[in-house]
Motif scaffolding. Structure first.
Motif, PDB file in Angstrom:
ATOM      1  N   GLU A 126      -7.431 -12.680   7.808  1.00  0.00           N
ATOM      2  CA  GLU A 126      -7.552 -12.022   6.511  1.00  0.00           C
ATOM      3  C   GLU A 126      -7.270 -10.545   6.744  1.00  0.00           C
ATOM      4  O   GLU A 126      -8.049  -9.855   7.399  1.00  0.00           O
ATOM      5  CB  GLU A 126      -8.951 -12.236   5.932  1.00  0.00           C
ATOM      6  CG  GLU A 126      -9.135 -11.606   4.555  1.00  0.00           C
ATOM      7  CD  GLU A 126     -10.551 -11.795   4.044  1.00  0.00           C
ATOM      8  OE1 GLU A 126     -10.748 -12.601   3.127  1.00  0.00           O
ATOM      9  OE2 GLU A 126     -11.465 -11.142   4.601  1.00  0.00           O
ATOM     10  N   LEU A 127      -6.152 -10.033   6.268  1.00  0.00           N
ATOM     11  CA  LEU A 127      -5.685  -8.673   6.526  1.00  0.00           C
ATOM     12  C   LEU A 127      -5.921  -7.831   5.286  1.00  0.00           C
ATOM     13  O   LEU A 127      -5.436  -8.158   4.193  1.00  0.00           O
ATOM     14  CB  LEU A 127      -4.192  -8.683   6.884  1.00  0.00           C
ATOM     15  CG  LEU A 127      -3.522  -7.322   7.037  1.00  0.00           C
ATOM     16  CD1 LEU A 127      -4.211  -6.488   8.112  1.00  0.00           C
ATOM     17  CD2 LEU A 127      -2.036  -7.488   7.350  1.00  0.00           C
ATOM     18  N   LYS A 128      -6.697  -6.759   5.490  1.00  0.00           N
ATOM     19  CA  LYS A 128      -6.932  -5.782   4.425  1.00  0.00           C
ATOM     20  C   LYS A 128      -6.372  -4.441   4.858  1.00  0.00           C
ATOM     21  O   LYS A 128      -6.680  -3.960   5.956  1.00  0.00           O
ATOM     22  CB  LYS A 128      -8.425  -5.659   4.118  1.00  0.00           C
ATOM     23  CG  LYS A 128      -9.025  -6.928   3.547  1.00  0.00           C
ATOM     24  CD  LYS A 128     -10.498  -6.730   3.198  1.00  0.00           C
ATOM     25  CE  LYS A 128     -11.075  -8.010   2.590  1.00  0.00           C
ATOM     26  NZ  LYS A 128     -12.495  -7.839   2.236  1.00  0.00           N
ATOM     27  N   THR A 129      -5.569  -3.840   4.028  1.00  0.00           N
ATOM     28  CA  THR A 129      -4.902  -2.579   4.345  1.00  0.00           C
ATOM     29  C   THR A 129      -5.274  -1.543   3.298  1.00  0.00           C
ATOM     30  O   THR A 129      -5.207  -1.835   2.090  1.00  0.00           O
ATOM     31  CB  THR A 129      -3.376  -2.769   4.390  1.00  0.00           C
ATOM     32  OG1 THR A 129      -3.066  -3.771   5.357  1.00  0.00           O
ATOM     33  CG2 THR A 129      -2.681  -1.473   4.751  1.00  0.00           C
ATOM     34  N   SER A 130      -5.680  -0.351   3.782  1.00  0.00           N
ATOM     35  CA  SER A 130      -6.056   0.756   2.890  1.00  0.00           C
ATOM     36  C   SER A 130      -5.241   1.999   3.254  1.00  0.00           C
ATOM     37  O   SER A 130      -4.883   2.216   4.420  1.00  0.00           O
ATOM     38  CB  SER A 130      -7.550   1.070   3.010  1.00  0.00           C
ATOM     39  OG  SER A 130      -8.314  -0.070   2.665  1.00  0.00           O
ATOM     40  N   PRO A 131      -4.950   2.853   2.265  1.00  0.00           N
ATOM     41  CA  PRO A 131      -4.153   4.059   2.536  1.00  0.00           C
ATOM     42  C   PRO A 131      -5.018   5.244   2.995  1.00  0.00           C
ATOM     43  O   PRO A 131      -6.196   5.334   2.641  1.00  0.00           O
ATOM     44  CB  PRO A 131      -3.508   4.327   1.183  1.00  0.00           C
ATOM     45  CG  PRO A 131      -4.522   3.827   0.184  1.00  0.00           C
ATOM     46  CD  PRO A 131      -5.181   2.639   0.827  1.00  0.00           C
ATOM     47  N   VAL A 142       0.837  -1.202   0.000  1.00  0.00           N
ATOM     48  CA  VAL A 142       0.000   0.000   0.000  1.00  0.00           C
ATOM     49  C   VAL A 142       0.872   1.252   0.000  1.00  0.00           C
ATOM     50  O   VAL A 142       0.621   2.218  -0.737  1.00  0.00           O
ATOM     51  CB  VAL A 142      -0.948  -0.017   1.212  1.00  0.00           C
ATOM     52  CG1 VAL A 142      -1.667   1.333   1.356  1.00  0.00           C
ATOM     53  CG2 VAL A 142      -1.966  -1.129   1.058  1.00  0.00           C
ATOM     54  N   LEU A 143       1.926   1.271   0.825  1.00  0.00           N
ATOM     55  CA  LEU A 143       2.835   2.418   0.848  1.00  0.00           C
ATOM     56  C   LEU A 143       3.548   2.595  -0.481  1.00  0.00           C
ATOM     57  O   LEU A 143       3.874   3.718  -0.880  1.00  0.00           O
ATOM     58  CB  LEU A 143       3.864   2.244   1.966  1.00  0.00           C
ATOM     59  CG  LEU A 143       3.317   2.317   3.402  1.00  0.00           C
ATOM     60  CD1 LEU A 143       4.395   1.943   4.410  1.00  0.00           C
ATOM     61  CD2 LEU A 143       2.776   3.725   3.709  1.00  0.00           C
ATOM     62  N   LYS A 144       3.749   1.485  -1.193  1.00  0.00           N
ATOM     63  CA  LYS A 144       4.475   1.547  -2.454  1.00  0.00           C
ATOM     64  C   LYS A 144       3.564   1.960  -3.607  1.00  0.00           C
ATOM     65  O   LYS A 144       3.954   2.756  -4.463  1.00  0.00           O
ATOM     66  CB  LYS A 144       5.083   0.174  -2.743  1.00  0.00           C
ATOM     67  CG  LYS A 144       5.899   0.128  -4.020  1.00  0.00           C
ATOM     68  CD  LYS A 144       6.501  -1.253  -4.192  1.00  0.00           C
ATOM     69  CE  LYS A 144       7.310  -1.346  -5.485  1.00  0.00           C
ATOM     70  NZ  LYS A 144       7.894  -2.700  -5.675  1.00  0.00           N
ATOM     71  N   THR A 145       2.341   1.432  -3.624  1.00  0.00           N
ATOM     72  CA  THR A 145       1.461   1.681  -4.781  1.00  0.00           C
ATOM     73  C   THR A 145       0.359   2.684  -4.501  1.00  0.00           C
ATOM     74  O   THR A 145      -0.219   3.230  -5.437  1.00  0.00           O
ATOM     75  CB  THR A 145       0.818   0.359  -5.215  1.00  0.00           C
ATOM     76  OG1 THR A 145      -0.015  -0.133  -4.158  1.00  0.00           O
ATOM     77  CG2 THR A 145       1.882  -0.683  -5.536  1.00  0.00           C
ATOM     78  N   VAL A 147      -1.650   4.135   7.123  1.00  0.00           N
ATOM     79  CA  VAL A 147      -2.423   3.010   6.588  1.00  0.00           C
ATOM     80  C   VAL A 147      -3.325   2.467   7.681  1.00  0.00           C
ATOM     81  O   VAL A 147      -2.975   2.514   8.871  1.00  0.00           O
ATOM     82  CB  VAL A 147      -1.495   1.880   6.073  1.00  0.00           C
ATOM     83  CG1 VAL A 147      -0.693   2.372   4.887  1.00  0.00           C
ATOM     84  CG2 VAL A 147      -0.599   1.351   7.159  1.00  0.00           C
ATOM     85  N   VAL A 148      -4.489   2.007   7.278  1.00  0.00           N
ATOM     86  CA  VAL A 148      -5.445   1.409   8.208  1.00  0.00           C
ATOM     87  C   VAL A 148      -5.482  -0.097   7.920  1.00  0.00           C
ATOM     88  O   VAL A 148      -5.710  -0.517   6.779  1.00  0.00           O
ATOM     89  CB  VAL A 148      -6.847   2.025   8.051  1.00  0.00           C
ATOM     90  CG1 VAL A 148      -7.836   1.322   8.967  1.00  0.00           C
ATOM     91  CG2 VAL A 148      -6.808   3.514   8.342  1.00  0.00           C
ATOM     92  N   ASN A 149      -5.262  -0.892   8.962  1.00  0.00           N
ATOM     93  CA  ASN A 149      -5.243  -2.345   8.854  1.00  0.00           C
ATOM     94  C   ASN A 149      -6.495  -2.926   9.505  1.00  0.00           C
ATOM     95  O   ASN A 149      -6.810  -2.578  10.651  1.00  0.00           O
ATOM     96  CB  ASN A 149      -4.008  -2.943   9.525  1.00  0.00           C
ATOM     97  CG  ASN A 149      -2.718  -2.369   8.965  1.00  0.00           C
ATOM     98  OD1 ASN A 149      -2.472  -2.425   7.782  1.00  0.00           O
ATOM     99  ND2 ASN A 149      -1.896  -1.792   9.842  1.00  0.00           N
ATOM    100  N   ILE A 150      -7.156  -3.792   8.780  1.00  0.00           N
ATOM    101  CA  ILE A 150      -8.312  -4.494   9.338  1.00  0.00           C
ATOM    102  C   ILE A 150      -7.976  -5.983   9.355  1.00  0.00           C
ATOM    103  O   ILE A 150      -7.797  -6.609   8.310  1.00  0.00           O
ATOM    104  CB  ILE A 150      -9.581  -4.246   8.501  1.00  0.00           C
ATOM    105  CG1 ILE A 150      -9.902  -2.745   8.462  1.00  0.00           C
ATOM    106  CG2 ILE A 150     -10.754  -5.026   9.064  1.00  0.00           C
ATOM    107  CD1 ILE A 150     -11.088  -2.397   7.584  1.00  0.00           C
ATOM    108  N   PHE A 151      -7.855  -6.506  10.582  1.00  0.00           N
ATOM    109  CA  PHE A 151      -7.537  -7.926  10.778  1.00  0.00           C
ATOM    110  C   PHE A 151      -8.842  -8.669  11.044  1.00  0.00           C
ATOM    111  O   PHE A 151      -9.471  -8.440  12.086  1.00  0.00           O
ATOM    112  CB  PHE A 151      -6.594  -8.126  11.969  1.00  0.00           C
ATOM    113  CG  PHE A 151      -5.264  -7.459  11.830  1.00  0.00           C
ATOM    114  CD1 PHE A 151      -4.153  -8.193  11.454  1.00  0.00           C
ATOM    115  CD2 PHE A 151      -5.103  -6.098  12.076  1.00  0.00           C
ATOM    116  CE1 PHE A 151      -2.913  -7.591  11.344  1.00  0.00           C
ATOM    117  CE2 PHE A 151      -3.872  -5.486  11.955  1.00  0.00           C
ATOM    118  CZ  PHE A 151      -2.779  -6.227  11.580  1.00  0.00           C
TER     119      PHE A 151
END
Length: 774
Positions: A219-224, A195-198, A236-240
């Protein structure tokens, strides 16, 4: 800062008191600092209005504006201690009031905005805390900016405060990550790095093994979250999400699917899963093997339009109709031909049934097929056999009805006299006057049908055949239903069970009344003929014997006249006497041959075992003088067998045939006779071959007729009876005699004799011979 309006101890009087106190305080400060603030008397009052509006709200702010205007105009504006009366002062006062009101309004709006933000934040916090998913926020360096209770619990902390501010290097040792294949999940593959890269959301699935607590599927979803410029990632926000239960369910479902698939693959049946439109959505291995197509060529194929069916449009219409019925809830079954390749087809029994989801709606249609090719072939074969059986049954009925007798089958015990009929043909009606129904199943019924005088003999002969398991014939008389007597002949054989024990009989009973009457008449006629033949043979024998005496007397007196009166006779007289003596000698040989010919019948005895080689030796000994004189050679090729005959007649047979070979030798060439024998089934074929003058083909049958000669007496002696005697001897034993010859090269005489002859066949031969000679 906490809002004063929300503090329970700041009631409305206090807020409005602030509107009075703060302007008064600003007035005191301004008066104190007047040398400095004389050019800006409203400066501190702006602060009073702003603070009042912030702490007290919009109403106290307006009150603070009004009080500030009055205080400035009364105490700070010249002339002091009175309200402004000049336009400049009035404008200045109004400008202050406008700005102060604006500040108060802006404060109100900001206060409202902050309040809404705080409320939204509080609501979001409540929501986040109530969510079961673990949520964290991290800056680009990995420092935790936010974590909810679920995140703290997941990471092994007792509170969110212990999580916030932690970096990735601190958190990383607290758990291990494993991918779905069981390998270590690299820390660098966490979604936040991508996410930090793209700048795009990313996700990953792995197993998380904390130091304490059970292993979890995550299941880890990460959004910027971007900066104000919209391009730089601020955090970044991580949802585990804990998907352990889902994974367990998925695993169970996968195992269940695998088991179902395994069951489907091992069913040995053709299985397709169809959509409601008839498109193939799944297939088992048996179907793949049958169709010999790759999976991608089958999935998505409409089953009704597939090229697997040999009947084309017929099958398509039939399958569409079956699919419609299955969608309506029917279980449909039909047979269809499946084409495997150009040379191979399968007969398939197809079944369609709709599979419903929990709500009762059709989820898909199950099409299953069983290979019934063997059954179809067996059914076709069975049909053919049925037709063949019907044809055979009709043929058998025609045969049974055409047989001149009653076909029967009996069973039921050791005593043949009490056995019951299991089957009788329709001929029983014509034969005995009873219907099959009256005969079948009735034990001891035939006891009343057999003539009383023949009963014991018929039972004894039948019992003998039954016990020995032979095929035999029994003749007796029966009494018809109308009381008439009928002569019957029963051809029967014994039936055995699996243990080899006799259990019944099968046979045919024929009406031989006419034949029996004819045989009786014929037997009587044969007896009469034999008597007459015997008398004739006796007469011929006596006549031939008695003729020799006067013939000998005539010949003797002629020879006496020739010797005593030879000188008194002229040449013609001597010739006449010589012709008469020669005629007498020929007559004597003729009478002797006739006696020999008649003796063949008179000397008949029961055949015995005869050594044909010994008989030949005796015959050759009788002819030894002639053989020596002619320097003849007689060869025996192979072994001559034992035969069933009369020895003296066999000696006569060999003597006549060898003598015939010597008589008709070619001039100047020593005779050579070759004798051999060959066994053929129950008889022996002898051959006597010579190198003589041979016989023309048209005379080969004539030579065996009595008194038939092919040459003049001047050239070859004989009476013409020798070969006729040979024929009579051979035919006495039901044999045959014939000749093959090449003129000028030689002849071969063949004759056959039986290896063995019993009394019954010999008696029958005598009867036939008597009829023939008659």
């Amino acid at each position: 800062m906490a809002r004063l309006s929300e503090m329970p101890f700041l009631h409305t009087p206090i807020r409005y008191a602030l509107a009075l106190v703060l302007p008064v305080a600003m007035l005191a400060i301004t008066l104190t600092l007047w040398p400095i603030l004389n050019d800006s008397p409203f400066l501190l009052f702006f602060a009073a209005v702003s603070l009042t509006a912030w702490l007290g709200g919009y109403g106290p702010g307006l009150a603070s504006v009004l009080i500030s205007v009055l205080l400035v105009d009364f105490f700070l504006t010249e002339p002091r201690y009175r309200l402004p009366d000049s336009p400049l002062d009035l404008v200045q006062t109004l400008m202050f009031a406008f700005v102060a009101v604006l500040i108060s309004w802006l404060g109100l709006q900001r206060r409202r905005s902050i309040g809404a933000t705080e409320r939204a934040r509080d609501e979001m916090k409540v929501i986040i805390e109530s969510v079961s998913d673990a949520i964290t926020a991290q800056d680009p360096q990995g420092t935790v900016l936010f974590a909810n209770d679920a995140a703290a619990k997941l990471l092994g902390y007792t509170s969110t405060a212990l999580v916030m501010g932690q970096t990735g290097t601190v958190l990383r040792p607290r758990y291990a990550m494993v991918d779905e294949a069981g390998n270590e999940f690299p820390y660098e593959k966490l979604p936040r790095f991508e996410v930090l890269k793209t700048g795009l959301p990313a996700e990953a699935t792995f197993r998380m093994r904390p130091i304490e607590g059970p292993e979890r599927w995550i299941e880890l979803k990460t959004s910027p979250v971007f900066e104000a410029d919209g391009s730089t990632v601020r955090m970044v926000v991580n949802i585990f999400r804990d998907i352990t239960r889902q994974k367990e369910i998925d695993l169970k479902l996968a195992h269940a699917r695998a088991r179902i698939q395994s069951v489907m693959d091992h069913l040995g049946t053709f299985v397709l899963l169809l959509s409601q439109q008839g498109d193939v959505i799944d297939v088992n291995s048996t179907a793949l093997a049958w169709l010999r197509l790759p999976l991608e060529d089958i999935l998505g194929q409409n089953v009704a339009q597939a090229n697997w069916w040999t009947n084309g449009p017929v099958s398509e219409t039939e399958i569409k109709r079956a699919l419609e019925r299955a969608l309506q809830g029917d279980q449909v079954q039909f047979d269809v031909v499946m084409r495997i390749d150009d040379d191979t087809q399968r007969y398939v029994e197809v079944r369609l049934v709709a599979i419903l989801d929990p709500s009762g709606q059709v989820e898909f249609v199950l099409l299953s097929g069983i290979d019934v090719s063997d059954r179809k072939r067996k059914e076709e074969r069975l049909g053919q056999l049925t037709l063949l059986l019907d044809a055979q049954r009709q043929r058998l009925n025609r045969i049974l009805n055409s047989v001149p007798g009653m076909i029967f089958e009996t069973s039921g015990g050791d005593n043949i006299a009490t056995q019951r009929y299991e089957f009788v043909s329709d001929q029983v009606s014509a034969l005995l006057g009873y219907s099959p129904v009256e005969i079948i199943g009735k034990p001891s019924l035939w006891m009343g049908m057999v003539h009383p005088e023949d009963w014991e003999r018929a039972v004894a002969e039948s019992e003998r055949i039954y016990r020995k398991g032979e095929v035999g014939i029994v003749s007796f008389r029966c009494v018809r239903r109308n009381g008439e007597t009928v002569h019957v002949e029963v051809h029967m054989q014994t039936d055995f069970n699996e243990s080899g024990e006799p259990v019944g009989t099968t046979g045919v009973m024929m009406d031989i009344t006419e034949r029996s009457q004819a045989e009786s008449a014929l037997s009587e006629y044969a007896r009469e003929l034999r008597r007459s033949n015997n008398e004739l043979e006796q007469f011929a024998y006596i006549a031939s014997h008695d003729l020799q005496e006067p013939l000998r007397m005539v010949t003797s007196y002629l020879q006496l006249i020739e010797s005593r009166y030879n000188n008194a006779l002229d040449a013609d007289g001597r010739d006449f006497i010589r012709f008469a003596v020669d005629g007498g000698n020929r007559m004597k040989r003729l009478i002797q041959d006739l006696l020999t010919y008649s003796r063949v019948n008179r000397e008949r005895t029961m055949p015995t075992e005869v050594d044909s080689a010994a008989a030949l030796r005796t015959a050759l000994q009788n002819m030894q003088v002639t053989i020596d004189q002619m320097q003849a050679v007689v060869d025996v090729v192979g072994v001559l067998p034992m035969i069933s005959a009369n020895e003296s007649q066999i000696i006569q047979l060999f003597q006549n045939l060898v003598g015939n070979a010597l008589k008709f030798a070619r001039p100047g060439i020593p005779p050579r006779v070759r004798i051999s024998a060959e066994r053929r089934l129950n008889e022996v074929v002898f051959s006597v071959a010579d190198n003589g003058i041979g016989i023309e083909p048209q005379y080969l049958d004539r030579i065996f007729v009595i008194f038939q000669r092919l040459h003049s007496r001047d050239k070859y002696e004989g009476t013409g009876i020798g070969l006729a005697i040979c024929r009579k001897i051979v035919e006495t034993y039901s044999g045959r005699i014939w000749a093959e010859s090449v003129e000028g090269e030689g002849s071969t005489f063949y004759f056959s004799l039986p290896l063995k002859m019993n009394k019954w066949s010999y008696d029958r031969l005598l009867t036939e011979d008597s009829l023939e000679h008659t």
